[in-house]
Design a protein around this motif. Structure first.
Motif, short mmCIF file in Angstrom:
data_model
loop_
_atom_site.label_atom_id
_atom_site.label_comp_id
_atom_site.label_asym_id
_atom_site.label_seq_id
_atom_site.Cartn_x
_atom_site.Cartn_y
_atom_site.Cartn_z
N SER A 184 0.90 -1.21 0.22
CA SER A 184 0.01 0.67 -0.07
C SER A 184 0.95 1.58 -0.64
CB SER A 184 -1.01 -0.23 1.57
OG SER A 184 -1.85 -1.53 0.68
N PHE A 185 0.64 2.16 -0.78
CA PHE A 185 1.74 3.20 -1.34
C PHE A 185 0.37 4.64 -1.64
CE2 PHE A 185 3.67 5.57 -4.55
CZ PHE A 185 4.55 6.15 -3.72
N SER A 186 1.25 5.37 -1.02
CA SER A 186 0.21 6.86 -1.19
C SER A 186 1.15 8.19 -1.56
CB SER A 186 -0.85 7.82 -0.50
OG SER A 186 -0.99 7.88 0.88
N ARG A 420 -7.38 17.41 18.62
CA ARG A 420 -8.61 18.21 16.95
C ARG A 420 -9.96 17.73 18.46
NH1 ARG A 420 -7.55 14.44 11.63
NH2 ARG A 420 -6.64 15.11 11.18
N LYS A 424 -12.21 20.98 18.42
CA LYS A 424 -13.55 20.49 18.26
C LYS A 424 -15.02 21.58 19.46
CE LYS A 424 -17.52 18.21 15.95
NZ LYS A 424 -17.61 16.70 16.08
N LEU A 427 -14.37 25.40 20.28
CA LEU A 427 -14.68 26.73 19.18
C LEU A 427 -16.31 26.92 18.75
CD1 LEU A 427 -12.02 25.36 15.94
CD2 LEU A 427 -12.45 27.81 16.75
N ASN A 428 -17.02 25.41 19.12
CA ASN A 428 -18.30 25.30 19.28
C ASN A 428 -18.76 25.97 20.69
OD1 ASN A 428 -19.50 23.30 17.05
ND2 ASN A 428 -17.99 23.07 17.20
N ASP A 463 -18.85 10.12 21.85
CA ASP A 463 -19.65 9.88 21.23
C ASP A 463 -18.68 9.71 19.61
OD1 ASP A 463 -21.24 11.22 22.28
OD2 ASP A 463 -21.31 13.35 21.50
N ASP A 464 -17.66 9.67 19.72
CA ASP A 464 -17.10 9.61 18.81
C ASP A 464 -16.55 7.82 18.72
OD1 ASP A 464 -17.19 11.49 16.35
OD2 ASP A 464 -14.86 12.19 17.26
N VAL A 466 -18.64 5.78 19.90
CA VAL A 466 -19.69 5.18 20.46
C VAL A 466 -20.15 4.77 18.46
CG1 VAL A 466 -21.89 5.69 20.63
CG2 VAL A 466 -20.65 5.48 22.55
N ALA A 467 -19.59 5.90 17.77
CA ALA A 467 -20.43 5.81 16.62
C ALA A 467 -19.69 4.93 15.66
CB ALA A 467 -20.33 6.86 16.09
N LEU A 469 -16.53 5.79 14.84
CA LEU A 469 -16.17 6.79 13.96
C LEU A 469 -14.05 6.91 13.90
CD1 LEU A 469 -18.09 9.55 14.31
CD2 LEU A 469 -18.03 7.65 11.94
N PHE B 185 -1.33 10.09 -5.54
CA PHE B 185 -1.30 8.64 -6.21
C PHE B 185 -1.79 7.71 -4.82
CE2 PHE B 185 0.14 4.43 -6.95
CZ PHE B 185 -0.93 3.86 -7.11
N SER B 186 -2.34 6.99 -4.83
CA SER B 186 -2.84 6.20 -3.60
C SER B 186 -3.11 4.68 -4.40
CB SER B 186 -3.25 5.87 -2.64
OG SER B 186 -4.70 6.21 -2.62
N GLN B 187 -2.72 3.59 -3.96
CA GLN B 187 -3.37 2.07 -2.96
C GLN B 187 -3.04 1.89 -2.26
OE1 GLN B 187 -0.87 0.37 -6.87
NE2 GLN B 187 0.44 -0.19 -5.64
N TYR B 189 -4.20 -1.75 0.13
CA TYR B 189 -4.45 -2.92 0.16
C TYR B 189 -5.19 -3.17 1.94
CZ TYR B 189 -2.86 -3.83 -4.29
OH TYR B 189 -2.01 -3.64 -5.44
N LEU B 427 -26.39 6.26 17.18
CA LEU B 427 -25.87 5.15 18.07
C LEU B 427 -25.80 6.25 19.23
CD1 LEU B 427 -23.49 3.71 15.30
CD2 LEU B 427 -25.61 2.41 16.34
N ASN B 428 -25.42 6.63 19.57
CA ASN B 428 -25.16 7.54 20.87
C ASN B 428 -26.67 7.81 21.37
OD1 ASN B 428 -22.12 8.68 21.22
ND2 ASN B 428 -22.80 9.21 18.82
N VAL B 466 -18.79 23.42 12.10
CA VAL B 466 -17.67 25.10 13.75
C VAL B 466 -16.30 24.69 13.13
CG1 VAL B 466 -17.49 26.01 14.95
CG2 VAL B 466 -19.87 25.86 13.68
N ALA B 467 -15.82 23.55 13.46
CA ALA B 467 -15.06 23.44 14.26
C ALA B 467 -13.72 23.36 12.63
CB ALA B 467 -14.46 21.44 14.46
#
Lengths: 470, 470
Positions: A184-186, A420, A424, A427-428, A463-464, A466-467, A469, B185-187, B189, B427-428, B466-467
């Motif tokens: 895998s490469f980017s 982050r 967030k 800022l909110n 929250d993230d 639980v989701a 994410l 470019f990215s690949q 796997y 979910l939350n 906002v963030a």
């Protein structure tokens, strides 16, 4: 214990020379091949990447190899960002509310030379220059070189090969092209490139601008920065789109147009740069890219480290620090009870890659922050609140910048997630007028505000989670 | 109007043949070169990617070229996921609460053949098979081919070249290797690969399992799926790690071990697959990768479309649909008032790339959802709530799956942002016990619950905005 002791390192840049020094200290037989001439004898800077910001993660590596005292004299502390507006007004935005937290301008050449000297002083480390790696037979741990001096080709084998040959790594290219395993490469380029310029010293090596800051002329779509050098000069870098906007690298083709651009947007900088036009047309325009890949290693034979494994854009000042931290982290795995290089490589990459992926993404974040956000009211209010938190409650709060730059005990990924979420939250809460900026706050209210920010930050992270994410 | 009318298409797979048909309908002179033999004459499936899920975005393309009536007979509606647990119990989880929303199993060969027939019927479209593209001189819009039948090489020029040559695109490879412009470019796997298996038809082309569903045996770290074919058979696909876990592709090397694995995890499927061992050892194990790149185009000379520009993993059933949608979107730009191909290409990529990036990420999301989350209580509760919303308030709610699959009027990126925010909200709210599952809810309470979910979804989107996170 691992039996195989013969190590080849491709690339004697910052990461390669530090790695050679450390592995030499650990008793391995280390042979280093570097493409360029010995930078201690030949000037090879060529208008690119002359200086760097050394911070805590990098210092942890300097400590590991025990050369703190030799590095210190090369460092110029930068306590904050000096923000220049189009009128020439300036304001110093500190990096931290804690006085002992700052970053250091240091010359790439000085630091690299020191590391080479230290590595070369070890009897079990050998350095070769002018050896250009053309390919690596990673199945057999054999590299093929072309020697620029002798004009001859040669093959060099070892038990293990470390590719510390930078963003254009020959080893990584072989991984990609040979198609022998799922690689895998980017590579991701920004639409912006960069060009190095300079502010020359004042008389008697004085500084024409404030010495202890990283100067920023952020203009939304582009920016200029300047870092101090020991000789009184500043290395100046222009970050600008190749093709977009009224002024871009593609259309800044005449002296008149370059002067017009600088007069319009960087008037106070231009006054310090009578040499602008020469610099502009002599120095190359270089691209800004991010490289990620996986796996870094092939069996127990080869491994990529530093920029070769994870090149990042320069906007967090973490490129060198991340590469140095690779060596610190890798060294920890050598202390563990592994019996083969393959297990060491696997365990190291599994632990490390999430952090180098994170700093790559953080560096892109900071590109947008530096060129634009630093001038926005909401961003400035957030920063002033964070500075107040760090000053009044130094043990209870670290901004994202501080988590990334001054907290080497936590990984980049944790710094990114927490940083982050904090951003967030603040800022909110500012947008919703739930909290106010510190100028209006009593110490008790500031404490209460900090607790609210911490609570909201934890809610965001939960929250993230639980989701699913993060 | 654009003057240059001579178009070359490399690759006559699903995207290339649809594109040839559409550009032919618009009056361009189209010449198509395909590496493989004509699949209408030779069976070239070779145990890979035999069937597909056709849904609304794909149908929009079918509508565009006016062959709805010819495609319909090839479609087998799949109304939901038939989930099989280790005990052999099954439950049908519908794709939507709206009855007219379902996906369709269709044979790649049948659909590709139809598109080739339709394209070839146009006097201004010419098809050539057995032409393997070895390289493209994108500066001069000239491709170099090797003909497998004549064993001869040839060069073919055109005004414009479209690379629809799939995930391994020769044109894309040239973009990367020639280093003539900054090519991101990215690949990537997955650690998992896939292998195609089959459930053969019952007597008289009957179906051994329920026909109108996509069957899933999700087991957390791996999964088996099955899609119905017109002849009564099912195409079965095993998704499994190459190297991790107790059972993986690297260690399933004997008949006994494969049977042991299937008996333990897929007992009810195994009973339908007396031919398992033959399939398992005859069919290849193939990797699962995501490809992204930019720019897709070089000046006004060449452009990548379909998998060549954005290959994705198959877990959202959107690979073909996304490629077909490329043609629909590209066609819209041909209706606009551009005078050069370069401007068309620029405008198309600028508009389209954010959506193909999004579906690539969504497909990875769904990999985790299908193999694991579908069996979790919180996920099932979310889905049952969403089904109730869609059934009772069909105009007011669409799940992420529905936004992606059945709402071709909005782009993938918007579907991703809104869909993820909805999932996070539900979910939350379930985790916090703020809302309950639909079984407990009166119609009025369900309405109120929907309003709460919508409000929370909008809060999440606003907080991210906002963030500066999205």
């Amino acid at each position: 214990m691992i039996k195989e002791k013969n190590i080849q390192i491709i690339g004697a840049g910052l990461c390669g020379s530090l790695l050679a020094l450390r592995l030499g200290q650990r008793g391995y037989n280390v042979t280093v091949f570097e493409k360029r001439p010995d930078l201690r004898k030949v000037d090879i800077s060529a208008g690119r990447s002359i200086n760097l910001a050394l911070s805590d993660r990098g210092f942890a590596a300097i400590d590991l190899v025990g050369i703190q005292d030799k590095v210190q004299p090369f460092c110029i502390p930068m306590n904050g960002r000096m923000l220049h507006d189009t009128e020439g007004n300036t304001v110093l935005a500190p990096y931290s509310g804690r006085e002992h937290e700052y970053i250091n301008s240091i010359s790439r050449g000085d630091l690299n030379s020191l590391l080479l000297d230290e590595a070369e002083a070890l009897p079990n480390v050998t350095l070769h220059f002018n050896y250009d790696c053309r390919s690596v037979d990673f199945e057999n741990a054999t590299s093929h070189f072309y020697n620029y001096e002798t004009k001859k080709e040669s093959s060099q084998s070892a038990d293990v090969i470390f590719g510390t040959d930078g963003a254009g790594s020959a080893l990584r290219k072989n991984y990609y092209l040979e198609n022998k395993f799922l690689f895998s490469f980017s590579q991701d380029y920004l639409t912006h490139g960069y060009k190095e310029l300079s502010i020359l010293p004042a008389e008697n090596n004085g500084y024409k601008a404030y010495k202890n800051a990283l100067h920023i002329w952020g203009r939304g779509d582009f920016m200029l920065i300047a870092l101090p050098n020991l000789d009184g000069s500043f290395t100046v870098t222009l970050f600008l789109s190749y093709a977009e906007g009224d002024y871009n690298f593609n259309n800044l083709t005449t002296k008149e147009r370059v002067l017009e651009f600088f007069e319009k947007y960087f008037k106070d900088a231009l006054e310090l740069m009578p040499n602008l036009i020469d610099d502009f047309f002599e120095n190359p325009t270089a691209p800004l890219g991010t490289v990620k890949c996986s796996p870094w290693h092939y069996k127990g034979k080869t491994i990529l480290l530093g920029d070769a494994a994870h090149a990042i854009v320069p906007f967090y000042g973490q490129g060198m620090n991340a590469s140095f931290e690779d060596v610190v982290e890798f060294d920890k795995f050598l202390d563990l009870d592994f019996t083969t290089w393959e297990r060491v490589f696997e365990a190291f990459e599994k632990s490390r890659k999430q952090d180098t992926d994170a700093i790559a993404d953080l560096a892109i974040d900071n590109f947008h922050e530096m060129k634009g956000h630093v001038n926005h009211t909401d961003f400035r209010e957030k920063r002033s609140l964070e500075m107040a938190f760090e000053k009044q409650f130094p043990n209870d709060y670290s901004s994202k910048y501080s988590l990334v730059t001054f907290n080497e005990k936590i990984g980049y990924r944790e710094a990114m997630l927490r940083g982050r979420a904090q951003d967030k939250a603040i800022l909110n809460m500012l947008a919703d007028k739930v909290i106010k900026t510190p100028l209006d706050l009593s110490p008790d209210t500031l404490k209460q505000t900090l607790q609210n920010v911490q609570k909201e930050t934890n809610n965001i992270l939960e929250d993230d989670r639980v989701a699913g994410l993060k």
